[in-house]
Scaffold this motif. Sequence first.
Motif, mmCIF file in Angstrom:
data_model
loop_
_atom_site.group_PDB
_atom_site.id
_atom_site.type_symbol
_atom_site.label_atom_id
_atom_site.label_comp_id
_atom_site.label_asym_id
_atom_site.label_seq_id
_atom_site.Cartn_x
_atom_site.Cartn_y
_atom_site.Cartn_z
ATOM 1 N N ASP A 142 -2.741 -3.209 2.973
ATOM 2 C CA ASP A 142 -2.034 -4.138 2.083
ATOM 3 C C ASP A 142 -3.016 -4.711 1.079
ATOM 4 O OD1 ASP A 142 0.037 -3.611 3.772
ATOM 5 O OD2 ASP A 142 0.028 -5.566 4.752
ATOM 6 N N GLN A 143 -2.580 -4.831 -0.159
ATOM 7 C CA GLN A 143 -3.390 -5.440 -1.225
ATOM 8 C C GLN A 143 -2.775 -6.796 -1.521
ATOM 9 O OE1 GLN A 143 -6.269 -3.818 -2.291
ATOM 10 N NE2 GLN A 143 -5.632 -2.643 -0.523
ATOM 11 N N VAL A 144 -3.584 -7.849 -1.385
ATOM 12 C CA VAL A 144 -3.052 -9.210 -1.453
ATOM 13 C C VAL A 144 -3.826 -10.067 -2.448
ATOM 14 C CG1 VAL A 144 -2.180 -9.107 0.908
ATOM 15 C CG2 VAL A 144 -4.489 -9.949 0.485
ATOM 16 N N SER A 145 -3.190 -11.164 -2.879
ATOM 17 C CA SER A 145 -3.824 -12.054 -3.862
ATOM 18 C C SER A 145 -4.695 -13.128 -3.217
ATOM 19 C CB SER A 145 -2.740 -12.723 -4.720
ATOM 20 O OG SER A 145 -1.904 -13.523 -3.902
ATOM 21 N N GLY A 192 0.816 -1.220 0.000
ATOM 22 C CA GLY A 192 0.000 0.000 0.000
ATOM 23 C C GLY A 192 0.842 1.260 0.000
ATOM 24 N N ALA A 193 0.211 2.370 0.345
ATOM 25 C CA ALA A 193 0.860 3.681 0.240
ATOM 26 C C ALA A 193 2.043 3.845 1.184
ATOM 27 C CB ALA A 193 -0.158 4.787 0.490
ATOM 28 N N ASP A 194 1.967 3.262 2.379
ATOM 29 C CA ASP A 194 3.044 3.457 3.356
ATOM 30 C C ASP A 194 4.237 2.540 3.131
ATOM 31 O OD1 ASP A 194 1.915 1.078 4.167
ATOM 32 O OD2 ASP A 194 1.607 1.692 6.251
ATOM 33 N N GLY A 195 4.077 1.492 2.313
ATOM 34 C CA GLY A 195 5.193 0.602 2.013
ATOM 35 C C GLY A 195 5.583 -0.321 3.144
#
Length: 161
Positions: free
Chosen positions: A156-159, A143-146
């Motif tokens: 968090d973007q997850v699969s 995400g934006a904050d790393g």
Amino acid sequence: MIINYAIWICMHKGNGRNFMRKNNCRAKLLFTLIELLIVMVIIGLLAAFIVPKLIGRVGESKLTAAKAQIELLSTAIEVYKLDTGKYPSQDTGLQSLNSKPGDVQNWKGPYMKKNKVPKDPWGVEYIYKFPGDHGDYDLFSYGADGTEGGSGENTDQVSWE
């Protein structure tokens, strides 16, 4: 100076045939300035209410774009597995979607358009982990904050969800 020019135009419009009195012309000019100020106030109020809402949507759109890219990458990984019989290794990672690893048979790529693996909407490469903790492989962005975890734009973007 500008007001005097506007009054002169107001008094002399019509090529000298339609003269107006100076006071009447000033009243019309003043009315026009008041209308302009009212319009500017209305535009300012609209901007004050709409712009903050649009700024919040930028973060949402980046999260949506990250989810879509993860789905696209996951599809490419699955097609890679169908062709080669195995998932990309941890060593070659997502780059094996565009260039054939030396030890792979039946590679029919590239599997990504423009031979390029996209970066996440925040300009960082997606993280590919094989074998994965949540499935055959894990694919995610912090995400934006790393950093891991977070909320809002930092989610968090997850699969695997």
